[in-house]
Design a protein around this motif. Structure first.
Motif, PDB file in Angstrom:
ATOM      1  N   SER A  49       0.827  -1.211   0.000  1.00 48.45           N
ATOM      2  CA  SER A  49       0.000   0.000   0.000  1.00 48.45           C
ATOM      3  C   SER A  49       0.862   1.262   0.000  1.00 48.45           C
ATOM      4  O   SER A  49       0.501   2.261  -0.623  1.00 48.45           O
ATOM      5  CB  SER A  49      -0.942   0.003   1.200  1.00 48.45           C
ATOM      6  OG  SER A  49      -1.871  -1.059   1.092  1.00 48.45           O
ATOM      7  N   ASP A  52       2.015   1.592  -3.528  1.00 44.89           N
ATOM      8  CA  ASP A  52       0.891   2.025  -4.367  1.00 44.89           C
ATOM      9  C   ASP A  52       0.654   3.520  -4.228  1.00 44.89           C
ATOM     10  O   ASP A  52       0.453   4.226  -5.223  1.00 44.89           O
ATOM     11  CB  ASP A  52      -0.398   1.282  -3.990  1.00 44.89           C
ATOM     12  CG  ASP A  52      -0.409  -0.165  -4.434  1.00 44.89           C
ATOM     13  OD1 ASP A  52       0.506  -0.589  -5.182  1.00 44.89           O
ATOM     14  OD2 ASP A  52      -1.343  -0.893  -4.022  1.00 44.89           O
ATOM     15  N   LEU A  53       0.679   4.025  -2.980  1.00 44.51           N
ATOM     16  CA  LEU A  53       0.457   5.456  -2.774  1.00 44.51           C
ATOM     17  C   LEU A  53       1.578   6.276  -3.404  1.00 44.51           C
ATOM     18  O   LEU A  53       1.324   7.283  -4.061  1.00 44.51           O
ATOM     19  CB  LEU A  53       0.314   5.786  -1.282  1.00 44.51           C
ATOM     20  CG  LEU A  53       0.018   7.254  -0.979  1.00 44.51           C
ATOM     21  CD1 LEU A  53      -1.320   7.687  -1.580  1.00 44.51           C
ATOM     22  CD2 LEU A  53       0.037   7.515   0.518  1.00 44.51           C
ATOM     23  N   ALA A  56       1.044   6.272  -7.141  1.00 43.71           N
ATOM     24  CA  ALA A  56      -0.135   7.061  -7.498  1.00 43.71           C
ATOM     25  C   ALA A  56       0.157   8.553  -7.420  1.00 43.71           C
ATOM     26  O   ALA A  56      -0.209   9.322  -8.319  1.00 43.71           O
ATOM     27  CB  ALA A  56      -1.310   6.696  -6.601  1.00 43.71           C
ATOM     28  N   ASP A  84      -7.243   6.962   6.448  1.00 47.23           N
ATOM     29  CA  ASP A  84      -7.114   7.108   5.000  1.00 47.23           C
ATOM     30  C   ASP A  84      -6.193   8.280   4.692  1.00 47.23           C
ATOM     31  O   ASP A  84      -6.164   9.261   5.431  1.00 47.23           O
ATOM     32  CB  ASP A  84      -8.469   7.402   4.345  1.00 47.23           C
ATOM     33  CG  ASP A  84      -9.478   6.289   4.562  1.00 47.23           C
ATOM     34  OD1 ASP A  84      -9.081   5.184   4.988  1.00 47.23           O
ATOM     35  OD2 ASP A  84     -10.673   6.538   4.298  1.00 47.23           O
ATOM     36  N   VAL A 113      -5.268   3.379  -6.309  1.00 45.76           N
ATOM     37  CA  VAL A 113      -5.936   4.036  -5.185  1.00 45.76           C
ATOM     38  C   VAL A 113      -7.405   3.641  -5.133  1.00 45.76           C
ATOM     39  O   VAL A 113      -7.931   3.034  -6.060  1.00 45.76           O
ATOM     40  CB  VAL A 113      -5.783   5.575  -5.263  1.00 45.76           C
ATOM     41  CG1 VAL A 113      -4.333   5.985  -5.095  1.00 45.76           C
ATOM     42  CG2 VAL A 113      -6.351   6.125  -6.557  1.00 45.76           C
ATOM     43  N   ASP A 114      -8.059   4.026  -4.043  1.00 46.06           N
ATOM     44  CA  ASP A 114      -9.468   3.688  -3.869  1.00 46.06           C
ATOM     45  C   ASP A 114     -10.401   4.652  -4.588  1.00 46.06           C
ATOM     46  O   ASP A 114     -11.500   4.274  -4.967  1.00 46.06           O
ATOM     47  CB  ASP A 114      -9.793   3.625  -2.378  1.00 46.06           C
ATOM     48  CG  ASP A 114      -9.012   2.508  -1.709  1.00 46.06           C
ATOM     49  OD1 ASP A 114      -9.331   1.333  -1.966  1.00 46.06           O
ATOM     50  OD2 ASP A 114      -8.056   2.814  -0.973  1.00 46.06           O
ATOM     51  N   LYS A 137      -6.317   6.925  -0.668  1.00 41.54           N
ATOM     52  CA  LYS A 137      -5.829   5.560  -0.447  1.00 41.54           C
ATOM     53  C   LYS A 137      -6.258   5.173   0.957  1.00 41.54           C
ATOM     54  O   LYS A 137      -5.910   5.838   1.934  1.00 41.54           O
ATOM     55  CB  LYS A 137      -4.303   5.499  -0.590  1.00 41.54           C
ATOM     56  CG  LYS A 137      -3.720   4.116  -0.390  1.00 41.54           C
ATOM     57  CD  LYS A 137      -4.097   3.210  -1.533  1.00 41.54           C
ATOM     58  CE  LYS A 137      -3.424   1.844  -1.392  1.00 41.54           C
ATOM     59  NZ  LYS A 137      -3.958   0.895  -2.348  1.00 41.54           N
ATOM     60  N   ARG A 138      -7.058   4.120   1.045  1.00 47.50           N
ATOM     61  CA  ARG A 138      -7.543   3.650   2.341  1.00 47.50           C
ATOM     62  C   ARG A 138      -6.578   2.655   2.948  1.00 47.50           C
ATOM     63  O   ARG A 138      -6.008   1.837   2.234  1.00 47.50           O
ATOM     64  CB  ARG A 138      -8.915   3.002   2.184  1.00 47.50           C
ATOM     65  CG  ARG A 138      -9.995   3.986   1.809  1.00 47.50           C
ATOM     66  CD  ARG A 138     -11.376   3.356   1.817  1.00 47.50           C
ATOM     67  NE  ARG A 138     -12.362   4.351   1.481  1.00 47.50           N
ATOM     68  CZ  ARG A 138     -12.813   4.547   0.246  1.00 47.50           C
ATOM     69  NH1 ARG A 138     -12.397   3.799  -0.755  1.00 47.50           N
ATOM     70  NH2 ARG A 138     -13.691   5.509   0.014  1.00 47.50           N
TER      71      ARG A 138
END
Length: 145
Positions: A49, A52-53, A56, A84, A113-114, A137-138
């Motif tokens: 995560s 990913d953040l 992103a 979040d 991301v969410d 992003k959660r």
């Protein structure tokens, strides 16, 4: 208390996030990625995560840099709410159109991301626009089951 001192609630809101204002230049992307990673780590995001953040935020900022007016400043604001991470990015552009949502980069960004949104707002009194990309992003603990 003087009129210039914020009330405690105003102070809390003012300090609830981190905002970077940097030259809209690709050489500055490492700074934004580092801040994104640090904030995600402090929220106990897992390694995937965090990555990913970072990716992103890099993609959002890269997209905005490609649209930026000469000499523009890129703004990236990070706010943590209920675990979040919310990231709001913007840059001044001469272009009135939002980023291409059918591009490969946008698809990658959306997968990392969410939620992700973009919009363009005219700057008052100028022939330029503010282009925005916001993402959330959660943390794994806040994902609905």
């Amino acid at each position: 208390m003087s009129h210039t001192e914020p009330h405690s609630g105003e102070l809390d809101n003012a300090l609830s996030g981190v905002e970077l204002r940097i030259a809209a230049d690709p050489t500055q992307l490492s700074v934004v990625r580092a801040v994104a990673a640090d904030i995600a780590m402090r929220q106990d995001f897992d390694l995937d995560s965090i990555e990913d953040l970072k990716l992103a935020v890099d993609e959002a900022c890269s997209t905005l840099i490609s649209l930026a007016s000469k000499g523009a400043v890129l703004s990236a604001r990070f706010v943590v709410a209920d675990g979040d991470v919310q990231v709001s990015t913007q840059v001044v552009s001469e272009r009135a159109a939002p980023p291409d949502r059918d591009s490969f980069g946008w698809r990658v960004l959306s997968a990392l991301v969410d939620s992700v949104t973009t919009w363009v707002a005219p700057k008052s009194g100028e022939e330029s626009y503010e282009v925005h990309i916001d993402l959330v992003k959660r943390s794994l603990g806040t994902v609905d089951a």
